[in-house]
Design an enzyme around this catalytic site. Sequence first.
Site, PDB file in Angstrom:
ATOM      1  N   ASP A 106       0.726  -1.188   0.011  1.00  0.00           N
ATOM      2  CA  ASP A 106       0.110   0.162   0.007  1.00  0.00           C
ATOM      3  C   ASP A 106       0.764   1.403  -0.057  1.00  0.00           C
ATOM      4  O   ASP A 106       0.279   2.309  -0.113  1.00  0.00           O
ATOM      5  CB  ASP A 106      -1.013   0.025   1.260  1.00  0.00           C
ATOM      6  N   ASP A 161      20.469  -3.483  -1.380  1.00  0.00           N
ATOM      7  CA  ASP A 161      19.717  -2.218  -1.192  1.00  0.00           C
ATOM      8  C   ASP A 161      19.459  -1.474  -0.213  1.00  0.00           C
ATOM      9  O   ASP A 161      19.080  -0.286  -0.258  1.00  0.00           O
ATOM     10  CB  ASP A 161      18.125  -2.728  -1.761  1.00  0.00           C
ATOM     11  N   ARG A 190      12.969  12.098   5.479  1.00  0.00           N
ATOM     12  CA  ARG A 190      14.254  11.337   5.798  1.00  0.00           C
ATOM     13  C   ARG A 190      15.165  12.235   4.921  1.00  0.00           C
ATOM     14  O   ARG A 190      14.962  12.780   3.632  1.00  0.00           O
ATOM     15  CB  ARG A 190      14.319   9.851   5.377  1.00  0.00           C
TER      16      ARG A 190
END
Length: 491
Positions: A124, A251, A175
């Site tokens: 989502d 990642d 962030r």
Amino acid sequence: MNFNLVSNYEKLPHVFYSKVKPEQVSKPTLQVLNEQLLLDLNIFSDVLQIEASQPNLTKILSGQHLLKQGSYISMAYAGHQFGYPGMLGDGRAILIGEQVVDQGSYYDIQLKGSGQTPYSRAGDGKAALAPMLREYLISEAMHALGIPTSRSLAVVTTGEDVFRETVLPGAILTRVAQSHIRVGTFEFAYLQNDPEVLQALLKHSVERHFPELVDSKNLALVFLQAVMNKQLNLMLEWMRVGFVHGVMNTDNMTISGESIDYGPCAFMDAFHMDTVFSSIDQGRRYAFGQQPNIAQWNLSVLAQCLSPLLAKDSQEAYNIAKEQIEHFLPSFEKKWLSMMKRKLGLYSEHKDDLHLMKDLLTWMQKNKVDYTYTFYCLMQNSLPSSEHACDKVYEHPEFKRWYQGWKQRLTLEQYSEAEALKSMQSYNPTIIPRNYKVEEALLKAQNENDYSLFKAMLEHLSKPYEEQNNCEYLTRPPKPNDQDYVTYCGT
């Protein structure tokens, strides 16, 4: 307000990103704001401006108001997750843009939990409040410890629920990082099977993070060396303070050398090299003591991705990459010894120093002794009395023998014991984010809308090398019933 945004990342081939708009939310409310970071980013000139502009700032930091100069993109990348490759990307994050702080200094500003993107993979794209507060708290604690890290600018609740195992309040984290380019970004470029795409990413990354290298003859080689050095130093810092990242997938490894993505992370209490907190790391792949090895593994993936640019001949490229990667662990081990010696106030060379370090760690591991608190005790003028239960372990005869040997070793230094202790106090944290208290603060905020403990911890953790009042709960080890701690990825 003074957002000064550019979008250098959009100069890359379009395959690296997608244009995305944050989703609209019903009731954005600013819960935590890092005012000092706003000032550091030159977004506000003084605190009065911050207070006067909060309603508009809330709209910006929840994605409800889009800045004209903003880019609003999600990044594509690949990655090895627990050793297995996959195509990934920003599944719930949108880059607002790159804030220009001064000439040649850029910082990504990213919204995390702002809705679906083309890379959401049936998710989502939203985030729950507690994991966003965790990232805020831990990243700011890491910054105060002097460890390279992404930063947290704000947490905004959305007024909407997100559905995980239970229904949870939704939130968006803002962030800040030097960039969000990862090893996985280079994996993605490599998989395009187009040297021009890979070359473009390399050139952009060097210009962004290592501008002093732009004129190098073999740009891929010096870039690999620079990233390796950044990651080596980052691993040393994690080991210094007992930090366990928990999910060191490719990642989640930045080429800037910043710690990023604080999901199933935690700080080690009782010392053990096999310490794991993540609920999904059943094989202990990312255990505390494994982190340098995994860093080398991840860097070997980066080297493979760079191989077409290292040399025209594939065998030559392989040999170059292999030679570089094989230097990593020997270099780490040498610097690890220096780091551990500094934790004990030692700087000169002595033939028995390695044994001194390993004897202490072996004793700590065997007796399940707290990592941070042990070094805290050592840098006092004397060992603690047995007033508290956690202090009794230091009466152990084996430890007392080690302690006397360490004291004797200090006499071989050219400075006094008092100077050694003072040096240790600037290198060993007095406090860390104690896991059970982190959890308590997050649950109070999530379930009771009570941010008092969270904000008190933030204030204490901003000065981790200082003695502070009312701070024993972050200094002393947890009680036995607070020690069984498990973290979750927060997705």
